[in-house]
Motif scaffolding. Structure first.
Motif, mmCIF file in Angstrom:
data_model
loop_
_atom_site.group_PDB
_atom_site.id
_atom_site.type_symbol
_atom_site.label_atom_id
_atom_site.label_comp_id
_atom_site.label_asym_id
_atom_site.label_seq_id
_atom_site.Cartn_x
_atom_site.Cartn_y
_atom_site.Cartn_z
ATOM 1 N N GLU A 157 0.824 -1.213 0.000
ATOM 2 C CA GLU A 157 0.000 0.000 0.000
ATOM 3 C C GLU A 157 0.859 1.264 0.000
ATOM 4 O OE1 GLU A 157 -0.283 -2.463 2.055
ATOM 5 O OE2 GLU A 157 -2.289 -3.351 1.760
ATOM 6 N N THR A 158 1.960 1.232 0.755
ATOM 7 C CA THR A 158 2.858 2.387 0.793
ATOM 8 C C THR A 158 3.502 2.614 -0.569
ATOM 9 O OG1 THR A 158 3.335 1.923 3.127
ATOM 10 C CG2 THR A 158 4.839 3.406 1.963
ATOM 11 N N LYS A 159 3.885 1.540 -1.235
ATOM 12 C CA LYS A 159 4.465 1.663 -2.577
ATOM 13 C C LYS A 159 3.457 2.271 -3.555
ATOM 14 C CE LYS A 159 7.638 -2.273 -2.123
ATOM 15 N NZ LYS A 159 7.995 -3.629 -2.644
ATOM 16 N N ILE A 160 2.197 1.847 -3.431
ATOM 17 C CA ILE A 160 1.157 2.384 -4.321
ATOM 18 C C ILE A 160 0.984 3.889 -4.084
ATOM 19 C CG2 ILE A 160 -1.317 2.335 -4.838
ATOM 20 C CD1 ILE A 160 -1.260 -0.666 -4.282
ATOM 21 N N LEU A 161 0.994 4.306 -2.821
ATOM 22 C CA LEU A 161 0.857 5.736 -2.514
ATOM 23 C C LEU A 161 2.029 6.535 -3.059
ATOM 24 C CD1 LEU A 161 -0.505 5.624 1.155
ATOM 25 C CD2 LEU A 161 -1.761 6.204 -0.921
ATOM 26 N N ILE A 162 3.221 5.966 -2.999
ATOM 27 C CA ILE A 162 4.408 6.645 -3.547
ATOM 28 C C ILE A 162 4.289 6.785 -5.061
ATOM 29 C CG2 ILE A 162 6.899 6.450 -3.911
ATOM 30 C CD1 ILE A 162 7.092 5.131 -1.161
ATOM 31 N N VAL A 163 3.830 5.716 -5.718
ATOM 32 C CA VAL A 163 3.660 5.759 -7.175
ATOM 33 C C VAL A 163 2.605 6.790 -7.564
ATOM 34 C CG1 VAL A 163 2.884 4.444 -9.191
ATOM 35 C CG2 VAL A 163 4.435 3.394 -7.546
ATOM 36 N N LEU A 164 1.498 6.828 -6.821
ATOM 37 C CA LEU A 164 0.453 7.815 -7.101
ATOM 38 C C LEU A 164 0.970 9.243 -6.903
ATOM 39 C CD1 LEU A 164 -2.682 6.145 -5.444
ATOM 40 C CD2 LEU A 164 -2.177 6.353 -7.877
#
Length: 332
Positions: free
Chosen positions: A4-11
Motif C-alpha cells: 500500500e505504501t508503494k502504491i501511494l508513492i507511485v500515485l
C-alpha cells in the motif's frame, strides 16, 4: 515496504509528473528548462531566456488553473469516500445530501442577479451549505432509521432545489444569462484566478484535515453502529463531524468549478480496487488519484479542440460507463 505504501508513492509520483507536464501544455508551450527557469527566477538571479508571454501564461493562467484542479480533484473523491464509509454504501457520491443542487441554485441566482465570478462562487458555496443544513435538520426529526431519514431528506430537498433551478433557467434571458448558466452547470476550470484558489483552499483544508485525522475511525463505522459503539466510538459525533467536513470541501469545490460529476463517485472505487478498503490508505490514495485524474481530464478539455470542452462532460464519459460496470458486477 508494504504494498500500500508503494502504491501511494507511485500515485504521488504520477501526480507530480502530471503537475509539471500541465505547465508545458497550451497555446504557449513551455519546456522543462524554461519552467524551472521561470520558477527559479522568483528567488534566484537568473538571466531571462524565456518570453514574457510564457511567464504571463505560467503565473496568471496555468498556475491558478492547475492548483485549482488539484484542489477540486482531491476534495471531491475525499468527500465521496467519506460519505461511502459513513453510509456504508459504495454508490454514494458527495451530492447525496443536496450540496450540488443547492450550489447550482445559488450560482444561477447569482448569475441572474448580475454578480461577478466571486459573487457566483460565494452564493454557490452558501447555498450548498444551507441545503445540507436543511437536510440534516429534516433528517434529525425523521422517524425510524436516522441514516435512512437523512438520505431520504437529501433526495427530497435536492429535488426542491433542482426544480427551483429549472424555474430560474426558464425565466433567464436566453441570449445572455441562459448560456452562462448552462456553461456553469457543465463545470469548468477555465478562467481560474488566484482569488479562486484562495477562496477554495481554506475551507478545503479546514475540512480535509479532520477527515485525515479521523480516517481510522471510518474503518470502525463501516462495521456497523453497534460494533463501533462497543469499540468506544461516539457514532453520532463522528458521523456529524465527517458529514460537516465532507460537505464543506464539496461546497468549496463546486463553488469554484461548477458541477463536475462522477469524480467523487468513481475515483474512490478505482482507489479501493487498487489499495483496498482500509481508510487509512484509501483516503490518501483517493486524494492523489483524484487530483491527477482531474488534471489529466482538464488538459484534454483545453487541448482536444479549438474551443474548450466543459470538464463535466468528459468526467461523465468516464463515470457513466464505470457506474454501469459496477451495477452489472453487483448483480452477478
Amino acid at each position: 515496504m508494504k504494498k500500500e505504501t508503494k502504491i501511494l508513492i507511485v500515485l504521488s509520483m504520477i501526480l507530480a509528473f502530471v503537475f509539471f507536464l500541465s505547465f508545458g501544455l497550451g497555446k504557449y508551450p513551455i519546456e522543462l528548462n524554461e519552467l524551472i527557469g521561470i520558477l527559479s527566477s522568483k528567488v534566484l538571479p537568473i538571466k531571462q531566456f524565456w518570453t514574457n508571454n510564457q511567464e504571463i501564461a505560467l503565473f496568471n493562467i496555468r498556475m491558478p488553473r492547475i492548483l485549482l484542479g488539484i484542489l477540486v480533484g482531491a476534495a471531491l473523491p475525499a468527500a465521496g469516500v467519506c460519505y461511502q464509509g459513513i453510509f456504508r454504501n459504495p454508490m454514494v457520491s458527495p451530492d447525496l445530501l443536496g450540496a450540488s443542487s443547492g450550489a447550482a441554485f445559488g450560482a444561477v441566482l447569482a448569475i441572474l442577479s448580475g454578480a461577478g465570478f466571486l459573487g457566483i462562487s460565494m452564493s454557490a458555496f452558501f447555498f450548498a451549505l444551507f441545503t445540507v443544513w436543511i437536510v440534516c435538520i429534516v433528517g434529525k426529526h425523521a422517524k425510524g432509521n436516522p441514516t435512512l431519514g437523512l438520505v431520504l431528506a437529501g433526495i427530497m430537498v435536492s429535488s426542491v432545489f433542482t426544480s427551483a433551478t429549472s424555474f430560474l433557467k426558464l425565466v433567464a434571458d436566453p441570449d445572455q444569462e441562459l448560456p452562462a448558466i448552462t456553461y456553469w452547470l457543465m463545470g469548468s476550470l477555465a478562467g481560474a484566478k488566484k482569488s479562486d484558489v484562495l477562496f477554495a483552499i481554506f475551507p478545503i483544508l479546514l475540512g480535509m484535515i479532520p477527515l485525515f485525522l479521523l480516517r481510522w475511525k471510518l474503518n470502525l463505522l463501516t462495521l456497523g453502529e453497534e460494533e463501533a459503539r462497543t469499540m468506544g466510538v461516539d457514532v453520532p459525533k463522528i458521523r456529524g463531524i465527517v458529514i460537516a467536513c465532507a460537505t464543506l470541501i464539496t461546497a468549496a469545490s463546486i463553488s469554484v468549478s461548477g458541477m463536475i460529476g462522477w469524480v467523487g463517485l468513481v475515483i474512490p472505487h478505482f482507489a479501493r480496487m487498487l489499495i483496498g478498503c482500509d481508510y487509512r490508505k484509501l483516503l490518501p490514495a483517493s486524494v492523489l488519484m483524484g487530483a491527477a485524474f482531474l488534471l489529466i481530464v482538464d488538459n484534454i478539455a483545453r487541448l482536444a479542440t479549438t474551443s474548450e470542452i466543459p470538464i463535466g462532460i468528459l468526467t461523465s464519459f468516464v463515470g457513466a460507463p464505470f457506474f454501469l460496470y459496477l451495477i452489472m458486477r453487483e448483480g452477478e
